[in-house]
Design a protein around this motif. Structure first.
Motif, short mmCIF file in Angstrom:
data_model
loop_
_atom_site.label_atom_id
_atom_site.label_comp_id
_atom_site.label_asym_id
_atom_site.label_seq_id
_atom_site.Cartn_x
_atom_site.Cartn_y
_atom_site.Cartn_z
N UNK A 82 8.17 -2.59 -7.93
CA UNK A 82 9.23 -1.76 -8.53
C UNK A 82 10.63 -2.17 -8.09
N UNK A 83 10.71 -2.92 -6.98
CA UNK A 83 12.03 -3.31 -6.47
C UNK A 83 12.67 -2.25 -5.60
N UNK A 84 11.92 -1.19 -5.26
CA UNK A 84 12.43 -0.13 -4.39
C UNK A 84 12.64 -0.69 -2.98
N UNK A 85 13.86 -0.61 -2.48
CA UNK A 85 14.17 -1.20 -1.16
C UNK A 85 13.37 -0.57 -0.03
N UNK A 86 13.14 0.74 -0.14
CA UNK A 86 12.47 1.45 0.94
C UNK A 86 10.96 1.19 0.96
N UNK A 87 10.34 1.14 -0.22
CA UNK A 87 8.88 1.16 -0.26
C UNK A 87 8.23 -0.07 -0.87
N UNK A 88 8.99 -0.92 -1.54
CA UNK A 88 8.38 -2.13 -2.10
C UNK A 88 7.78 -3.02 -1.01
N UNK A 89 8.53 -3.32 0.08
CA UNK A 89 7.93 -4.14 1.15
C UNK A 89 6.71 -3.46 1.78
N UNK A 90 6.79 -2.12 1.95
CA UNK A 90 5.67 -1.39 2.54
C UNK A 90 4.42 -1.50 1.68
N UNK A 91 4.58 -1.27 0.38
CA UNK A 91 3.43 -1.32 -0.53
C UNK A 91 2.95 -2.75 -0.73
N UNK A 92 3.86 -3.72 -0.63
CA UNK A 92 3.46 -5.13 -0.70
C UNK A 92 2.58 -5.46 0.51
N UNK A 93 2.96 -4.92 1.66
CA UNK A 93 2.16 -5.09 2.88
C UNK A 93 0.78 -4.47 2.70
N UNK A 94 0.74 -3.25 2.16
CA UNK A 94 -0.54 -2.56 1.94
C UNK A 94 -1.40 -3.31 0.92
N UNK A 95 -0.75 -3.80 -0.16
CA UNK A 95 -1.49 -4.52 -1.19
C UNK A 95 -2.09 -5.81 -0.65
N UNK A 96 -1.32 -6.50 0.20
CA UNK A 96 -1.80 -7.75 0.80
C UNK A 96 -3.02 -7.50 1.68
N UNK A 97 -2.93 -6.47 2.52
CA UNK A 97 -4.06 -6.16 3.41
C UNK A 97 -5.27 -5.69 2.62
N UNK A 98 -5.00 -4.93 1.54
CA UNK A 98 -6.10 -4.45 0.71
C UNK A 98 -6.83 -5.61 0.05
N UNK A 99 -6.07 -6.60 -0.43
CA UNK A 99 -6.69 -7.78 -1.06
C UNK A 99 -7.47 -8.62 -0.06
N UNK A 100 -7.13 -8.47 1.23
CA UNK A 100 -7.86 -9.19 2.29
C UNK A 100 -9.02 -8.38 2.85
N UNK A 101 -9.29 -7.21 2.23
CA UNK A 101 -10.44 -6.40 2.64
C UNK A 101 -10.18 -5.41 3.75
N UNK A 102 -8.90 -5.22 4.12
CA UNK A 102 -8.57 -4.26 5.18
C UNK A 102 -8.50 -2.85 4.57
N UNK A 103 -9.21 -1.86 5.13
CA UNK A 103 -9.16 -0.50 4.59
C UNK A 103 -7.73 0.06 4.63
N UNK A 104 -7.40 0.87 3.64
CA UNK A 104 -6.04 1.40 3.55
C UNK A 104 -5.66 2.21 4.78
N UNK A 105 -6.59 3.05 5.28
CA UNK A 105 -6.25 3.90 6.42
C UNK A 105 -5.91 3.07 7.65
N UNK A 106 -6.55 1.90 7.80
CA UNK A 106 -6.25 1.03 8.94
C UNK A 106 -4.88 0.37 8.78
#
Length: 350
Positions: A82-106
């Motif tokens: 979305x280009x949101x300065x506050x949350x785009x990097x955060x969600x990109x981090x979560x998406x990357x870990x999710x694609x690598x098989x890391x559970x969201x809660x972790x």
């Protein structure tokens, strides 16, 4: 779901030491090169820790997307691009870990600040999208409730703190006019100002509520019953919910009582025998006893929550009275000093 291209990004979290960042960066670069990555230099991307305000906004956005029919991963991806300065990097981090098989809660646990580590324990594991959305809503409601209480505390401090500032500055101004300013008065002023700034910062950021929760059993139990009732509405069992809350709490005595309650229920004891007596005030205890007979504990939990909330609000109202009173006494001391400085010369004999 579309896959986010993050091969050229290395994420590190706020607060990590430079040595740790460089070590992890080297390992990440080596891993990518072994997999045949040839996209040039991998950029470093800092991810800020999430406080209560950021968590509330992030969860609201995720729930809004999920209410539109998206899955959790799709919601995270949409915020990431979305280009949101506050949350785009955060969600990109979560998406990357999710694609690598890391559970969201972790992954989310690594992003939460110290006061919100409990969220990782409250998030459900291996559940449906709908139940995850409901659990996320429960956590969001709990965070909003704590934030509102912190805001109420902050507003109650503005006036008394202003009175103290005005009285000390009046004393300093009077001393400057008479050329009698003392160093200890300035030290007191800076000390009082520092305490006020720290207190306002703790309340506005929501950290003060966790301090109060640690010492106030009413606030602690009110939050417990609210989480318990809301979690039961999502379809989770009573025992599993109590264990999750026990895992998430940092108050050792409360944690011990929750585990005792959990194991008593697991052994088949009734509700009245399993829960501590003082948790259920007034008529809520009668409802708890009756629930052991009919198997329906929801009414007892709702009554217990309402009565603990009533007791907490009474304590909060006392704080709202005591703090201004103490502030006025402090201000009165400095005003008295001003009056003494003004009238002392008139009282000296000719």
């Amino acid at each position: 779901m579309m896959k986010t291209n993050t091969n050229n990004v290395f994420f590190f979290i706020e607060g990590e030491s430079p040595q740790t960042i460089e070590l992890n960066y080297s390992q990440h670069l080596l891993s990518e090169l072994k997999q045949g990555y040839k996209g040039g230099k991998i950029q470093k991307q800092k991810i800020n820790k999430l406080n209560s305000t950021k968590l509330i906004t992030l969860f609201q956005e995720l729930i809004n997307f999920m209410n539109l029919g998206m899955t959790l991963n799709e919601a995270i991806y949409n915020i990431a691009i979305s280009g949101n300065r506050k949350f785009s990097p955060t969600c990109l981090y979560l998406a990357t870990h999710s694609s690598n098989g890391v559970p969201l809660e972790k992954a989310l646990l690594q992003l939460c600040d110290k006061k919100h580590q409990f969220i990782g324990d409250l998030l459900p594991k291996n559940t449906t999208q709908e139940n995850f959305r409901k659990s996320l809503t429960v956590i969001l409601d709990n965070l909003i409730s704590k934030k509102e209480t912190s805001t109420q505390l902050t507003k109650s401090l503005y006036y008394p703190f202003f009175i103290i500032q005005a009285s000390i500055l009046s004393l300093i101004g009077n001393m400057l006019l008479e050329d009698t300013l003392e160093l200890n008065i300035m030290m007191v002023y800076f000390l009082v100002s520092a305490v006020q700034i720290i207190t306002i910062h703790q309340t506005t950021t929501g950290k003060a509520i966790y301090f109060l929760e640690y010492f106030s059993s009413s606030l602690r139990l009110y939050n417990f019953f609210e989480l318990l009732s809301s979690s039961l509405d999502t379809g989770e069992s009573l025992q599993d919910t109590i264990k999750k809350i026990a895992d998430s709490t940092s108050h050792q005595h409360h944690k011990k009582q929750l585990y005792v309650t959990y194991y008593k229920l697991k052994l088949g004891l009734g509700y009245a025998e399993s829960f501590p007596r003082y948790w259920f005030l007034g008529e809520s205890y009668l409802a708890l006893v009756n629930s052991s007979k009919n198997g329906n504990i929801e009414r007892a939990l709702l009554l217990a929550s309402a009565l603990q909330k009533q007791r907490w609000f009474y304590i909060l109202s006392l704080l709202n009275r005591i703090v201004p009173a103490l502030s006025l006494l402090t201000a009165g001391f400095f005003v008295a000093k001003v009056l003494i400085n003004i009238y002392a010369p008139l009282m000296e004999p000719y």
